[in-house]
Design a protein around this motif. Structure first.
Motif, PDB file in Angstrom:
ATOM      1  N   THR A  20       0.832  -1.195   0.000  1.00 42.63           N
ATOM      2  CA  THR A  20       0.000   0.000   0.000  1.00 42.63           C
ATOM      3  C   THR A  20       0.869   1.249   0.000  1.00 42.63           C
ATOM      4  OG1 THR A  20      -0.117   0.041   2.396  1.00 42.63           O
ATOM      5  CG2 THR A  20      -1.859  -1.154   1.251  1.00 42.63           C
ATOM      6  N   THR A  21       0.317   2.303  -0.551  1.00 45.88           N
ATOM      7  CA  THR A  21       1.015   3.581  -0.559  1.00 45.88           C
ATOM      8  C   THR A  21       1.033   4.143   0.857  1.00 45.88           C
ATOM      9  OG1 THR A  21       0.249   4.000  -2.795  1.00 45.88           O
ATOM     10  CG2 THR A  21       1.023   5.900  -1.544  1.00 45.88           C
ATOM     11  N   PRO A  57       9.069   7.686   2.509  1.00 49.93           N
ATOM     12  CA  PRO A  57       7.823   7.227   3.112  1.00 49.93           C
ATOM     13  C   PRO A  57       7.998   6.893   4.582  1.00 49.93           C
ATOM     14  CG  PRO A  57       8.782   5.491   1.765  1.00 49.93           C
ATOM     15  CD  PRO A  57       9.619   6.720   1.550  1.00 49.93           C
TER      16      PRO A  57
END
Length: 107
Positions: A2-3, A89
């Motif tokens: 998932t992002t 991220p």
């Protein structure tokens, strides 16, 4: 995979006062919940030369969906021809802290 929902976005500036002003403007626009400034020494190639310069790294804590707006804002308000704008991220974090980032970048 998932992002990720959150990023730490980094840029550098050549002067502390300019880095502080950029950090305050970004947080003021709610494009980041927090900005941290760090003095660094950068070694890089520019216009065919290897250079060593003192700089100020600015790390912005933000939601991933704000990256494009944050990058455009930094580019528009930066003095460098090609400012560093990279996103790392956040794969995990304290739920309370990430909720705070979400709240401070809403609206």
């Amino acid at each position: 995979m998932t992002t990720p929902a959150f990023f730490v976005v980094t840029t550098t500036h050549d002067a502390e006062d300019a880095a502080r002003a950029l950090a305050a403007a970004v947080v003021g626009e709610r494009l980041a919940a927090c900005a941290q400034l760090h003095p660094v020494t950068s070694v890089y190639r520019w216009e065919g030369e290897v250079r060593t310069e003192s700089e100020w790294r600015v790390d912005f804590k933000t939601r991933a969906e704000l990256f494009d707006r944050l990058a455009a804002f930094v580019t528009a308000h930066h003095t460098y021809d090609t400012p560093e704008i990279i996103a790392v991220p956040v794969l995990a974090g304290s739920p309370a802290y990430l909720d705070w980032v979400r709240t401070e970048t809403a609206g």
